[in-house]
Design a protein around this motif. Structure first.
Motif, PDB file in Angstrom:
ATOM      1  N   ARG A 195       4.243 -19.763  -8.750  1.00  0.00           N
ATOM      2  CA  ARG A 195       4.446 -18.441  -8.142  1.00  0.00           C
ATOM      3  C   ARG A 195       5.026 -18.575  -6.741  1.00  0.00           C
ATOM      4  O   ARG A 195       5.851 -17.748  -6.331  1.00  0.00           O
ATOM      5  CB  ARG A 195       3.129 -17.684  -8.106  1.00  0.00           C
ATOM      6  N   ASP A 202       0.170 -14.317  -3.911  1.00  0.00           N
ATOM      7  CA  ASP A 202      -0.727 -13.296  -4.435  1.00  0.00           C
ATOM      8  C   ASP A 202      -1.658 -13.938  -5.466  1.00  0.00           C
ATOM      9  O   ASP A 202      -1.200 -14.602  -6.390  1.00  0.00           O
ATOM     10  CB  ASP A 202       0.092 -12.182  -5.087  1.00  0.00           C
ATOM     11  N   ILE A 228       2.841  -7.730  -8.278  1.00  0.00           N
ATOM     12  CA  ILE A 228       2.603  -8.993  -7.593  1.00  0.00           C
ATOM     13  C   ILE A 228       3.320  -8.970  -6.253  1.00  0.00           C
ATOM     14  O   ILE A 228       4.527  -8.726  -6.187  1.00  0.00           O
ATOM     15  CB  ILE A 228       3.074 -10.188  -8.435  1.00  0.00           C
ATOM     16  N   ALA A 229       2.575  -9.230  -5.190  1.00  0.00           N
ATOM     17  CA  ALA A 229       3.169  -9.268  -3.855  1.00  0.00           C
ATOM     18  C   ALA A 229       4.001 -10.533  -3.691  1.00  0.00           C
ATOM     19  O   ALA A 229       3.668 -11.580  -4.251  1.00  0.00           O
ATOM     20  CB  ALA A 229       2.078  -9.207  -2.782  1.00  0.00           C
ATOM     21  N   THR A 265      -3.784 -15.581 -11.479  1.00  0.00           N
ATOM     22  CA  THR A 265      -3.389 -16.986 -11.479  1.00  0.00           C
ATOM     23  C   THR A 265      -4.321 -17.828 -12.347  1.00  0.00           C
ATOM     24  O   THR A 265      -3.855 -18.686 -13.111  1.00  0.00           O
ATOM     25  CB  THR A 265      -3.386 -17.528 -10.047  1.00  0.00           C
ATOM     26  N   SER A 269       5.543 -13.984  -2.146  1.00  0.00           N
ATOM     27  CA  SER A 269       4.973 -15.088  -1.368  1.00  0.00           C
ATOM     28  C   SER A 269       5.646 -15.156  -0.005  1.00  0.00           C
ATOM     29  O   SER A 269       6.787 -14.729   0.173  1.00  0.00           O
ATOM     30  CB  SER A 269       5.151 -16.406  -2.110  1.00  0.00           C
ATOM     31  N   GLU A 294      -3.754 -19.462  -2.352  1.00  0.00           N
ATOM     32  CA  GLU A 294      -3.932 -18.044  -2.630  1.00  0.00           C
ATOM     33  C   GLU A 294      -4.345 -17.306  -1.367  1.00  0.00           C
ATOM     34  O   GLU A 294      -5.133 -17.813  -0.569  1.00  0.00           O
ATOM     35  CB  GLU A 294      -4.990 -17.835  -3.713  1.00  0.00           C
ATOM     36  N   ASP A 295      -3.822 -16.111  -1.222  1.00  0.00           N
ATOM     37  CA  ASP A 295      -4.193 -15.247  -0.102  1.00  0.00           C
ATOM     38  C   ASP A 295      -5.431 -14.455  -0.512  1.00  0.00           C
ATOM     39  O   ASP A 295      -5.371 -13.260  -0.807  1.00  0.00           O
ATOM     40  CB  ASP A 295      -3.035 -14.317   0.255  1.00  0.00           C
ATOM     41  N   ALA A 314      -3.319 -12.669  -7.874  1.00  0.00           N
ATOM     42  CA  ALA A 314      -3.530 -11.885  -9.087  1.00  0.00           C
ATOM     43  C   ALA A 314      -3.213 -12.707 -10.336  1.00  0.00           C
ATOM     44  O   ALA A 314      -2.107 -13.248 -10.473  1.00  0.00           O
ATOM     45  CB  ALA A 314      -2.657 -10.631  -9.060  1.00  0.00           C
TER      46      ALA A 314
END
Length: 548
Positions: free
Chosen positions: A462, A426, A11-12, A430, A14, A376-377, A428
Motif C-alpha cells: 500500500r 492507512d 483509503i487515505a 491491511t 500514503s 500504519e497510521d 484499513a
C-alpha cells in the motif's frame, strides 16, 4: 474477509511522515556536595511555590487570558525571582493550561463515543446480533436496564465537562494526579507517608530555564559551559548562597552528555538557545539535568524517491513488530523478521523495550539497503472506550496496551538520525486482506507465515501504491501472453508493456540450425518463465521449439 455487499471506506493516500522538530538529552549530576543539594532543594521549592501561584492565576483567567494579563503575572513573579525565571514560569504555566485543555477535549470525545454507542445498542431489540463494525443489542433485560443507568451517568458527566470547557475551567494538579491519589492508598502504592511526601514535594519543584540565542552558552539562567561546568542564577532572596560573581552558584558536578554531546557542544559554543531542566529521581537518590533545543523541520523526500530501492513493511502488534522487505515491484524478498518487546513493568522499562525493538528494526532496514519503512497510521482513540467492545475486556486491554503514539514518535525520531524515511499508510483492512491474499502463498513446508507477516506485506504494498491483491496467475495450460500480462504493477509509462516478451538467447551465438530429419510429430515443449540472464529484472519467455 469483507462481506459482499458491504461498503468499504475510502483509503487515505500514503505520505512521508515529517521528522522531529527538537531533541532532548540527559546526563546525571555526579559528585554533588551536601551544600549543592541544599541549594537545589531550596531553589526548587521556592520556584515551585511561585509556579503554583501562577498556575492558579492562569486558571482563574480562563478564556479571558491576554498578553496584558500575562505581562501582569510576569511582573509579579519578577519581584520574587528574576525576569528570566519569571518568563520560564509563565511559559510553563501556559503550556500546562493548554495541555489540560487538549486533555479536556479528548475526554469529551471519549464520553460522546461511549454515550453514542450505548444509545445505539439500547435502540436495538434485546438479543439482536451485531456485525463486524456495529455492536448488537444487549443480551438480557437486566443488562439493558443497567446500561440505561450507565447512559444517564455518562450524559451527566458530559454535561459537566462541556460546561467547564465553555467557561474555560480546567482541572490541573501540579505533581500529578496519580501521585496525589497514592496518598489515599499508601499500602497499595507500597509507600510510607514520609516517602510519599518526599516524592510529592520533588514533583512540585520548578528548576527549568528556557534558552536564549545570542546569550553566553545559550542560557543565562542555567548555564552549562562546554567543559561541563554548571552555574545557576539565584534569585535575590537566595543571594547569600552565591559562590560566584553576579549572584550565581557553581555546582561541583560536571556534565558531559554522552548521547549527542557533540551536537550539544556545537550549539553551546555558538551561543545558540538550549533549555535545561534539573530534577531529582527520589527512589534512586540521583540528580539529573536535561538539555533540549528545537531545530527547523527537515524537508521530507518525495515518496517515489524514498521507495526507489524498495520498502520494509511493518505491522505493529501488542508484543512485537512484524517486518518484511519488499522490492520496488512489491514482491516480498527473503524471510520475515520479528522484533519483540515486553510492555509490562515500569514506564522506563517499557520505553527501553520499545527503543530496543526499533533499534533492531532500523539496523536491519539499513543492512537491507532500503531507504523507507512503511508503518500504519494507527489511532485507537475511539476504540479504547469500554462501551464499544462490550465485554471483550482482553481485547480492550490489548489495544490499550499497544504503544502506537510512543512508537510513532520514537520511530520518526530515531529514523531521522539514520536517514531512513517513515511512510505512514492507512491501516484499513491491511490485516484482513493481507491474510486473504498473502498468508497462504508465503507459507511453505519449512516455514509458516503468520497473519502479522502477511499484514506487513500488505502495508508495504500500500505504501508503494500497489494493490494488496496478488497478481493474477496465468492459466495452467497456456503460459503465453495471449491472456494478458501477469503482473498488475506494470504502469502505463512502462516501455514495451504491450509488446510480446522476447526470448532468452545467448549473445554471440546463432540459433541452432534445423536438421533435415523429419519427425513423426511436432516436437513441443512447455514454455517456462525464467529471469533474464542480463539481470535487468524483467520476466521473459523461453523460445518455443520449432519443427519442420
Amino acid at each position: 474477509m469483507a462481506e459482499p455487499n458491504k461498503r468499504l471506506r475510502p483509503i487515505a493516500p500514503s505520505f512521508v511522515a515529517p521528522g522531529p522538530s527538537g531533541v532532548s538529552i540527559r546526563d546525571r549530576l555526579k559528585g554533588l556536595t551536601t551544600q549543592d543539594e541544599k541549594v537545589l532543594r531550596q531553589l526548587g521549592a521556592h520556584l515551585g511555590s511561585l509556579a503554583s501561584r501562577d498556575l492558579k492565576a492562569r486558571c482563574m483567567d480562563g478564556l479571558e487570558h491576554s498578553a496584558d494579563t500575562w505581562a501582569v503575572r510576569k511582573r509579579e513573579l519578577t519581584a520574587n525571582s528574576s525576569s528570566r525565571w519569571a518568563g520560564s514560569l509563565t511559559k510553563a504555566t501556559h503550556d500546562q493550561w493548554a495541555l489540560s485543555r487538549r486533555g479536556q477535549a479528548a475526554h469529551i470525545q471519549n464520553l460522546e463515543a461511549g454515550a453514542r454507542t450505548i444509545a445505539h445498542r439500547l435502540s436495538l431489540p434485546i438479543g439482536e446480533k451485531g456485525g463486524n463494525r456495529a455492536p448488537g443489542g444487549y443480551r438480557s433485560k437486566g443488562e439493558w436496564f443497567q446500561k440505561t443507568r450507565r447512559l444517564a451517568t455518562l450524559e451527566d458527566r458530559l454535561a459537566g465537562v462541556r460546561a467547564d470547557r465553555e467557561a474555560g475551567r480546567v482541572r490541573v494538579v501540579r505533581g500529578g494526579k496519580r501521585l496525589m491519589n497514592n496518598r489515599h492508598n499508601l499500602t497499595k502504592a507500597q509507600l510510607t507517608e514520609p516517602q510519599w511526601r518526599e516524592r510529592w514535594e520533588a514533583a512540585r519543584w520548578f528548576l527549568s530555564a528556557d534558552g536564549e540565542s545570542g546569550k553566553r552558552y545559550g542560557n543565562e539562567t542555567i548555564r552549562i559551559a562546554p567543559d561541563g561546568e554548571v552555574t545557576i542564577k539565584l534569585p535575590a532572596m537566595m543571594a547569600e548562597y552565591a559562590n560566584a560573581k553576579h549572584g550565581r552558584y557553581v555546582l561541583a558536578a560536571k556534565v558531559s552528555f554522552p548521547h549527542r554531546g557533540t551536537e550539544w557542544a556545537d550549539r553551546v559554543e555558538a551561543n545558540r538557545a538550549v533549555a535545561y531542566r534539573i530534577h531529582l529521581d527520589v527512589p534512586r537518590r540521583r540528580w539529573y539535568v536535561d538539555a533540549s533545543w528545537t531545530f527547523p523541520l527537515t524537508q521530507t523526500i518525495p515518496l517515489q524517491t524514498a521507495l526507489a530501492h524498495g520498502v520494509v513493511g511493518v505491522d505493529t502488534n501488542a508484543d512485537h513488530l512484524a517486518a518484511w522487505r519488499l522490492d520496488r515491484h512489491g514482491n516480498p524478498i527473503g524471510r520475515p523478521r520479528r522484533f519483540f518487546y515486553d510492555l509490562s513493568g515500569t514506564a522506563d522499562h517499557r520505553d527501553a523495550q520499545v527503543r530496543h525493538a526499533l533499534s533492531g528494526l532500523l539496523n536491519w532496514a539499513k543492512t537491507c539497503g532500503v531507504a523507507a519503512i512503511a508503518v500504519e497510521d494507527l489511532d485507537f482513540t475511539d476504540s479504547k472506550t469500554r462501551e464499544k467492545h462490550g465485554r471483550k475486556r482482553r481485547f480492550r486491554q490489548l489495544i490499550s496496551g499497544m504503544p502506537t503514539g510512543k512508537l510513532r514518535a520514537r520511530l520518526t525520531s530515531m529514523a531521522d538520525a539514520t536517514g531512513i524515511a517513515i511512510i505512514a499508510v492507512d491501516p484499513a483492512y491491511t490485516s484482513m486482506w493481507g491474510a486473504q491474499h498473502w498468508q497462504a502463498p508465503l507459507t511453505s513446508k519449512t516455514s509458516k507465515s503468520t497473519r502479522h507477516d502477511a499484514a506487513a506485506v500488505a502495508i508495504g504494498r500500500r505504501a508503494q501504491g500497489h494493490p494488496i491483491r496478488r497478481r493474477t496467475a496465468p492459466p495452467h495450460d497456456d503460459q503465453s501472453d495471449r491472456c494478458g500480462h501477469r503482473t498488475v504493477q506494470a504502469r502505463t509509462e512502462t516501455f514495451g508493456r504491450e509488446e510480446t516478451r522476447r526470448p532468452v538467447m545467448d549473445r554471440g551465438r546463432e540459433p541452432p540450425a534445423r536438421t533435415g530429419r523429419r519427425q513423426g510429430k511436432r516436437a513441443t515443449s512447455a514454455s517456462k518463465t525464467v529471469r533474464d540472464a542480463r539481470g535487468d529484472g524483467q520476466w521473459v519467455q523461453d523460445s518455443l521449439l520449432l519443427a519442420d
